[in-house]
Scaffold this active site. Sequence first.
Site, PDB file in Angstrom:
ATOM      1  N   ARG A 177      78.321   0.492   9.685  1.00 19.73           N
ATOM      2  CA  ARG A 177      77.103   1.249   9.370  1.00 19.73           C
ATOM      3  C   ARG A 177      77.178   1.775   7.948  1.00 19.73           C
ATOM      4  NH1 ARG A 177      77.707   5.604  12.354  1.00 19.73           N
ATOM      5  NH2 ARG A 177      79.609   4.898  13.299  1.00 19.73           N
ATOM      6  N   ARG A 181      76.256   9.996   4.079  1.00 17.70           N
ATOM      7  CA  ARG A 181      75.420  11.039   4.689  1.00 17.70           C
ATOM      8  C   ARG A 181      74.546  11.634   3.591  1.00 17.70           C
ATOM      9  NH1 ARG A 181      80.381  13.994   7.872  1.00 17.70           N
ATOM     10  NH2 ARG A 181      80.817  12.258   9.273  1.00 17.70           N
ATOM     11  N   ARG A 253     100.328  -3.295   9.597  1.00 12.71           N
ATOM     12  CA  ARG A 253     100.710  -2.548   8.402  1.00 12.71           C
ATOM     13  C   ARG A 253     101.650  -1.440   8.853  1.00 12.71           C
ATOM     14  NH1 ARG A 253      99.967  -4.675   3.658  1.00 12.71           N
ATOM     15  NH2 ARG A 253      99.414  -2.708   2.614  1.00 12.71           N
ATOM     16  N   ARG A 283      97.270   8.438   0.273  1.00 13.46           N
ATOM     17  CA  ARG A 283      96.797   9.815   0.469  1.00 13.46           C
ATOM     18  C   ARG A 283      97.983  10.763   0.498  1.00 13.46           C
ATOM     19  NH1 ARG A 283      94.859  10.027   6.893  1.00 13.46           N
ATOM     20  NH2 ARG A 283      96.759   9.068   7.712  1.00 13.46           N
ATOM     21  N   GLU A 304     101.757   9.147   1.305  1.00  6.02           N
ATOM     22  CA  GLU A 304     101.700   8.029   2.258  1.00  6.02           C
ATOM     23  C   GLU A 304     101.510   6.709   1.514  1.00  6.02           C
ATOM     24  OE1 GLU A 304      99.299   9.112   5.636  1.00  6.02           O
ATOM     25  OE2 GLU A 304      98.663   7.027   5.902  1.00  6.02           O
ATOM     26  N   TYR A 352      93.766  -0.535  17.298  1.00  4.82           N
ATOM     27  CA  TYR A 352      93.852   0.832  16.803  1.00  4.82           C
ATOM     28  C   TYR A 352      93.115   1.725  17.803  1.00  4.82           C
ATOM     29  CZ  TYR A 352      93.478   5.201  14.570  1.00  4.82           C
ATOM     30  OH  TYR A 352      93.596   6.555  14.354  1.00  4.82           O
ATOM     31  N   ASP A 354      92.285   5.849  18.753  1.00  9.17           N
ATOM     32  CA  ASP A 354      92.448   7.284  18.544  1.00  9.17           C
ATOM     33  C   ASP A 354      93.049   7.898  19.814  1.00  9.17           C
ATOM     34  OD1 ASP A 354      91.761   7.968  15.940  1.00  9.17           O
ATOM     35  OD2 ASP A 354      89.611   7.991  16.374  1.00  9.17           O
TER      36      ASP A 354
HETATM   37  C1  LIG Z   1      98.917   7.009  10.632  1.00 11.52           C
HETATM   38  C2  LIG Z   1      98.158   7.260  11.899  1.00 11.52           C
HETATM   39  C3  LIG Z   1      97.337   8.366  11.976  1.00 11.52           C
HETATM   40  C4  LIG Z   1      96.623   8.620  13.141  1.00 11.52           C
HETATM   41  N1  LIG Z   1      95.811   9.703  13.180  1.00 11.52           N
HETATM   42  C5  LIG Z   1      95.094   9.956  14.270  1.00 11.52           C
HETATM   43  C6  LIG Z   1      94.200  11.068  14.307  1.00 11.52           C
HETATM   44  O1  LIG Z   1      94.051  11.808  13.320  1.00 11.52           O
HETATM   45  N2  LIG Z   1      93.497  11.290  15.450  1.00 11.52           N
HETATM   46  C7  LIG Z   1      93.627  10.475  16.552  1.00 11.52           C
HETATM   47  O2  LIG Z   1      92.977  10.722  17.568  1.00 11.52           O
HETATM   48  N3  LIG Z   1      94.486   9.433  16.552  1.00 11.52           N
HETATM   49  C8  LIG Z   1      95.213   9.145  15.453  1.00 11.52           C
HETATM   50  N4  LIG Z   1      96.077   8.086  15.445  1.00 11.52           N
HETATM   51  C9  LIG Z   1      96.246   7.267  16.663  1.00 11.52           C
HETATM   52  C10 LIG Z   1      97.403   7.756  17.609  1.00 11.52           C
HETATM   53  O3  LIG Z   1      98.633   7.687  16.914  1.00 11.52           O
HETATM   54  C11 LIG Z   1      97.403   6.862  18.858  1.00 11.52           C
HETATM   55  O4  LIG Z   1      96.216   7.058  19.571  1.00 11.52           O
HETATM   56  C12 LIG Z   1      98.545   7.135  19.839  1.00 11.52           C
HETATM   57  O5  LIG Z   1      99.786   7.205  19.203  1.00 11.52           O
HETATM   58  C13 LIG Z   1      98.609   6.032  20.887  1.00 11.52           C
HETATM   59  O6  LIG Z   1      99.542   6.373  21.892  1.00 11.52           O
HETATM   60  P1  LIG Z   1     100.375   5.252  22.645  1.00 11.52           P
HETATM   61  O7  LIG Z   1     101.119   5.951  23.717  1.00 11.52           O
HETATM   62  O8  LIG Z   1      99.484   4.121  23.029  1.00 11.52           O
HETATM   63  O9  LIG Z   1     101.353   4.654  21.538  1.00 11.52           O
HETATM   64  P2  LIG Z   1     102.596   5.306  20.790  1.00 11.52           P
HETATM   65  O10 LIG Z   1     102.309   6.702  20.399  1.00 11.52           O
HETATM   66  O11 LIG Z   1     102.979   4.356  19.733  1.00 11.52           O
HETATM   67  O12 LIG Z   1     103.727   5.348  21.902  1.00 11.52           O
HETATM   68  C14 LIG Z   1     104.414   4.185  22.332  1.00 11.52           C
HETATM   69  C15 LIG Z   1     105.857   4.571  22.639  1.00 11.52           C
HETATM   70  O13 LIG Z   1     106.504   3.458  23.274  1.00 11.52           O
HETATM   71  C16 LIG Z   1     107.832   3.404  22.822  1.00 11.52           C
HETATM   72  N5  LIG Z   1     108.305   2.027  23.040  1.00 11.52           N
HETATM   73  C17 LIG Z   1     107.773   0.882  22.550  1.00 11.52           C
HETATM   74  N6  LIG Z   1     108.470  -0.179  22.998  1.00 11.52           N
HETATM   75  C18 LIG Z   1     109.454   0.298  23.777  1.00 11.52           C
HETATM   76  C19 LIG Z   1     110.504  -0.325  24.536  1.00 11.52           C
HETATM   77  N7  LIG Z   1     110.659  -1.658  24.584  1.00 11.52           N
HETATM   78  N8  LIG Z   1     111.366   0.466  25.221  1.00 11.52           N
HETATM   79  C20 LIG Z   1     111.222   1.820  25.209  1.00 11.52           C
HETATM   80  N9  LIG Z   1     110.222   2.458  24.516  1.00 11.52           N
HETATM   81  C21 LIG Z   1     109.371   1.703  23.819  1.00 11.52           C
HETATM   82  C22 LIG Z   1     107.726   3.782  21.359  1.00 11.52           C
HETATM   83  O14 LIG Z   1     108.983   4.234  20.875  1.00 11.52           O
HETATM   84  C23 LIG Z   1     106.674   4.879  21.388  1.00 11.52           C
HETATM   85  O15 LIG Z   1     107.265   6.153  21.518  1.00 11.52           O
HETATM   86  C24 LIG Z   1      96.758   7.754  14.271  1.00 11.52           C
HETATM   87  C25 LIG Z   1      97.566   6.629  14.173  1.00 11.52           C
HETATM   88  C26 LIG Z   1      98.227   6.354  12.992  1.00 11.52           C
HETATM   89  C27 LIG Z   1      99.030   5.101  12.888  1.00 11.52           C
END
Ligand SMILES: Cc1cc2nc3c(=O)[nH]c(=O)nc-3n(C[C@H](O)[C@H](O)[C@H](O)COP(=O)(O)OP(=O)(O)OC[C@H]3O[C@@H](n4cnc5c(N)ncnc54)[C@H](O)[C@@H]3O)c2cc1C
Length: 390
Positions: A177, A181, A253, A283, A304, A352, A354
């Site tokens: 989009r 704003r 990345r 940033r 970063e 990706y 949130d």
């Molecule tokens: C730089 C960045 C900024 C972000 N900022 C925001 C934000 O401002 N607001 C927002 O809402 N969201 C944000 N997010 C998104 C947020 O990080 C994710 O929504 C969230 O981390 C997803 O949770 P998850 O449990 O799916 O994955 P993860 O948090 O990655 O958890 C997965 C876990 O599994 C473990 N794991 C993986 N494989 C194995 C294995 N084989 N054995 C044992 N353990 C394992 C890992 O160690 C990890 O701890 C951001 C993401 C990034 C990259």
Amino acid sequence: MRVAIQKTIGVVGAGFSGAVIAHTLAEAGYRVAVVEGRSHVAGNCHSVRDGETGVLTHVYGPHIFHTSNQKVWDYIRQFAHFRPYTNRVKAIYQGRVYSLPINLLTINSFFGKIFSPAEAQAFIAALGDATITAPQSFEAQALRFLGRDLYEAFFKGYTLKQWGLSPAELPASILKRLPVRFNYDDNYYASTYQGLPEQGYTAIVEKMLDHPHITLHLNTPFEPHHAKSYHHVFYSGCLDAWFGFDEGRLGYRTLDFQVERHAGDYQGNAVINYCDASTPWTRISEHKHFAPWETHEKTLIYKEFSRSCGESDIPYYPIRLLNDKALLGRYVARARAEKGVSFIGRLGTYRYLDMHVTIGEALETAVQFLAAEATGNPLPAFTVDPLGSA
Ligand SMILES: Cc1cc2nc3c(=O)[nH]c(=O)nc-3n(C[C@H](O)[C@H](O)[C@H](O)COP(=O)(O)OP(=O)(O)OC[C@H]3O[C@@H](n4cnc5c(N)ncnc54)[C@H](O)[C@@H]3O)c2cc1C
């Protein structure tokens, strides 16, 4: 009503995906073993208090909680007290500071004008390149909507640094989009609710996992052959890792953070983007501004840097270009043929997400699992389609 079910569920990963499922199934009476490769819970949302400055630090980069999903908002607040927080991002380009997302203040500062909303709208419409009728690339889309000056200032250099690719090589769908704003609203998120947990995200996950039916195994990398010990496994690790990467690696990345500690206030704002291609970082986050209710004499910042993810790096952002999607399709087909495992979360579905989406999907996955159990059917490998439009 709780039922005592003597079946152990394996949950791989103690991020929000794994923790929400573990908590929900533990409440339903299942025994749950949570297996986490890292030394801490909360995955990439992990936060710790820095010993030197006292600042609550978002270890894997800044995380702001925002959602318009009432169910998720009510759910998460069972585990933490959230303080209201509004994310207001600034951008630096060619030695000047601007407001993001591009809004009336940005346009007026950038062009040295005092436009009203209607005047600005007409001005930007005239800047857009009307000869581009069917934009295919992110660059063409931006030029069509915004014209060259705003595109080059706020998207070109930043995107190149963030993705390692020119916007001309990225699909137009990235800029769905008009990212402008025509008022002075600089609230980065257009969500109904926005806030930060007073004690950080790790405290939330610790509370979720603090349950008599849950055992937590930190520093324990899970391998697929461990799955046979469990009634069902919820796997939030990398989808390609489950298959030993034998079709190739899905592109990500990764980020490097240069941590610095200073006296006082470093930049006066939580997040400032650096849009010039010549500045190597994307940033700077100053973490004490994510907790404006706290007072600290010192400060901690993260510079970063984004780069291509190598085999031993932490995967942050899925690239999801055409070649990745083709590879993803092959892994998804194989995953669908697996038995007794469901692939969840940002890594398990290569999207990706949130935090609020992660939590919403995990809640829904747990509900579907309980419904499947009630009818004796297995839960499928995916409760969302990883090949969808994320
Ligand atoms: C730089 C960045 C900024 C972000 N900022 C925001 C934000 O401002 N607001 C927002 O809402 N969201 C944000 N997010 C998104 C947020 O990080 C994710 O929504 C969230 O981390 C997803 O949770 P998850 O449990 O799916 O994955 P993860 O948090 O990655 O958890 C997965 C876990 O599994 C473990 N794991 C993986 N494989 C194995 C294995 N084989 N054995 C044992 N353990 C394992 C890992 O160690 C990890 O701890 C951001 C993401 C990034 C990259």
